[in-house]
Each structure stands twice: as C-alpha cells, then as structure tokens.
Design an enzyme around this catalytic site. Structure first.
Site, PDB file in Angstrom:
ATOM      1  N   LYS A  91    -106.684 -16.538 -24.165  1.00  0.00           N
ATOM      2  CA  LYS A  91    -105.654 -15.481 -24.362  1.00  0.00           C
ATOM      3  C   LYS A  91    -104.832 -16.170 -25.437  1.00  0.00           C
ATOM      4  CE  LYS A  91    -102.802 -17.543 -20.841  1.00  0.00           C
ATOM      5  NZ  LYS A  91    -101.586 -17.751 -21.375  1.00  0.00           N
TER       6      LYS A  91
ATOM      7  N   ASP B 181    -103.995 -21.838 -17.460  1.00  0.00           N
ATOM      8  CA  ASP B 181    -103.824 -22.718 -18.638  1.00  0.00           C
ATOM      9  C   ASP B 181    -103.442 -24.233 -18.470  1.00  0.00           C
ATOM     10  OD1 ASP B 181    -103.374 -20.316 -19.878  1.00  0.00           O
ATOM     11  OD2 ASP B 181    -101.425 -20.602 -20.671  1.00  0.00           O
TER      12      ASP B 181
ATOM     13  N   CYS C 220     -96.208 -18.979 -18.923  1.00  0.00           N
ATOM     14  CA  CYS C 220     -97.330 -18.282 -18.922  1.00  0.00           C
ATOM     15  C   CYS C 220     -97.497 -17.786 -17.218  1.00  0.00           C
ATOM     16  CB  CYS C 220     -98.636 -18.973 -19.388  1.00  0.00           C
ATOM     17  SG  CYS C 220     -98.417 -19.173 -20.839  1.00  0.00           S
TER      18      CYS C 220
HETATM   19  N1  TIU Z   1     -99.234 -21.839 -20.632  1.00  0.00           N
HETATM   20  C1  TIU Z   1     -97.927 -21.893 -20.812  1.00  0.00           C
HETATM   21  O1  TIU Z   1     -97.136 -21.706 -20.229  1.00  0.00           O
HETATM   22  N2  TIU Z   1     -97.518 -22.019 -22.522  1.00  0.00           N
HETATM   23  C2  TIU Z   1     -96.418 -22.200 -22.759  1.00  0.00           C
HETATM   24  O2  TIU Z   1     -96.183 -22.402 -24.122  1.00  0.00           O
HETATM   25  N3  TIU Z   1     -95.447 -22.953 -21.923  1.00  0.00           N
HETATM   26  C3  TIU Z   1     -94.225 -23.598 -22.216  1.00  0.00           C
HETATM   27  O3  TIU Z   1     -93.551 -23.790 -21.006  1.00  0.00           O
HETATM   28  N4  TIU Z   1     -93.920 -23.784 -23.261  1.00  0.00           N
END
Ligand code: TIU
Length: 221
Positions: free
Chosen positions: A130, A25, A163
């Site tokens: 995802k 991500d 994530c």
């Molecule tokens: N990719 C991921 O970690 N999504 C989140 O929403 N992370 C946060 O820390 N909010």
C-alpha cells in the site's frame, strides 16, 4: 460455529469463517534502526513490544483457519506512486527513496521493506502493498475481503494511531466489524497508542472494538 471474544466496549461474537486477521506494516522499516520510522525522528525500540503478541494471534489465527492478510507500506522504486507531499517530509538525507542501512527507505523490494522474520507471511497469505496509511486506499484489499465473504477483522500492527487507525476507519466505513488487538499494536508515542485505542472504543465503539492478544487467542482456541 461462532466464538465470543472479550472486548471493549462489549464482547463480540465472531464467525471464524468470515473473520480475517490483518497485520499492518510490521516491517523492518518501522521496527528496526535505520529505516523510515527512525528517519522521521522516532525511537523505534518502542514498537518491539508488539511482535510477540502479534505472533501469538497469528499462530492462533492460522490454527483456526482464519484468512491472514499482511500489509506493507512502501513505494515503487521510481516513486511514481508517492505523492510529493509525502516525499518532502523528514530530513532530506533520510527521506523516502534515500539510501539507508536497510536499502532505499520505504521502497518495495528493499530489505527494510520486508516484514520482520517473526511474522513472515506464509505462501498463500495475501500481502497487500500500500502506498498510503490506510490499507484500502489504492489496493486490492477490499476486493479480496469481498471475494472471501469477510465481515470482521482482527487488526494488529503498527503504528496504532497512524496505519492501524486509518485502516480501521476505512474498514469501519465499509461495514467491517473491527477488533483492534491492543497489545499487538504499538506506537512511537505511548500516549497516542492509548488515545488511539480509546478513540476506537469510545461512544459505544464508534470505530470498533478493542481486545487483547490473550483474549483473541482464547476465543480462537
Ligand atoms: N505504518 C505506519 O503506521 N506508517 C507510519 O508512517 N507510521 C508512523 O507512525 N510514522
């Protein structure tokens, strides 16, 4: 030929032929102002430090011929894959699907959903879209790893305790040896980053191993 990567709680021997790099991500929505991360009230500048270490590991992994997999968190434009419980969080004007400076927040195909240019996927590198925090839930990741005979994962990306951690927990339960690259991960909360890494390697490596970008690059060189 196997390589030894310096890690905690102990060094780990890996076969590059059965090891994949998974970059979680590293999207504009999390790293740049105006995206999902900021809509949740976070200081997105805290994530920038992970980009160069991620790039160093990415370059080394590509040179060593590792399978490189990128993930992106996001939803279909009609939000059909977004549970109401996820949609109702955050400020109403800045929730998932709302218009923002980088397009609709956390929606596939919008500029904010893109991976940052420094870490852009190359043709042939799987990109896993995802809907959840973990990269295995409701995706083809497990099938892709099985088809390639992967046994170990080097894991980079954001955010450490959300994530990255969810994916490592999912992978650990599926039998993958996971090495989290500490400086190639980041969090909006420095204390959660540190705690997340500590949790991975505690209790003899209850979820996996923790290493650094320098150690990963040295092992793959
Ligand atoms: N990719 C991921 O970690 N999504 C989140 O929403 N992370 C946060 O820390 N909010």
């Amino acid at each position: 030929m196997t390589v030894l990567i310096d890690a905690e709680p102990a060094p780990l021997r890996l076969d590059p032929a059965t090891t994949a790099l998974v970059i979680i991500d590293m999207q504009r929505d999390f790293l740049e102002p105006g995206g999902f991360g900021e809509s949740l009230g976070n200081d997105v500048s805290r994530l920038a430090r992970a980009v160069l270490p991620c790039r160093a590991v990415l370059d080394a992994a590509r040179d060593a011929g590792l399978l490189v997999i990128h993930t992106r968190e996001g939803h279909a434009p009609d939000l059909s894959d977004a549970p109401p419980a996820k949609l109702e969080r955050g400020e109403p004007s800045a929730r998932i699907g709302a218009p923002g400076p980088m397009g609709r927040i956390l929606i596939r195909g919008e500029p904010g959903h893109d991976i940052v240019p420094a870490l852009a996927p190359r043709p042939g590198e799987p990109v896993i879209d995802k809907p959840g925090k973990g990269a295995f839930y409701a995706t083809d990741l497990g099938a892709i790893l099985e088809a390639r005979g992967v046994q170990a994962l080097l894991v980079c990306g954001v955010t450490t305790e959300v994530c990255v951690h969810t994916t490592v927990r999912e992978a650990n339960d599926r039998g993958y040896r996971c090495v989290v690259i500490a400086d190639a991960c980041a969090s909006y909360f420095p204390e959660f980053h540190e705690a997340g890494l500590a949790m991975v390697k505690a209790q003899g490596g209850i979820f996996g191993w923790v290493s650094t970008s320098a150690a990963a690059v040295a092992a793959l060189r």
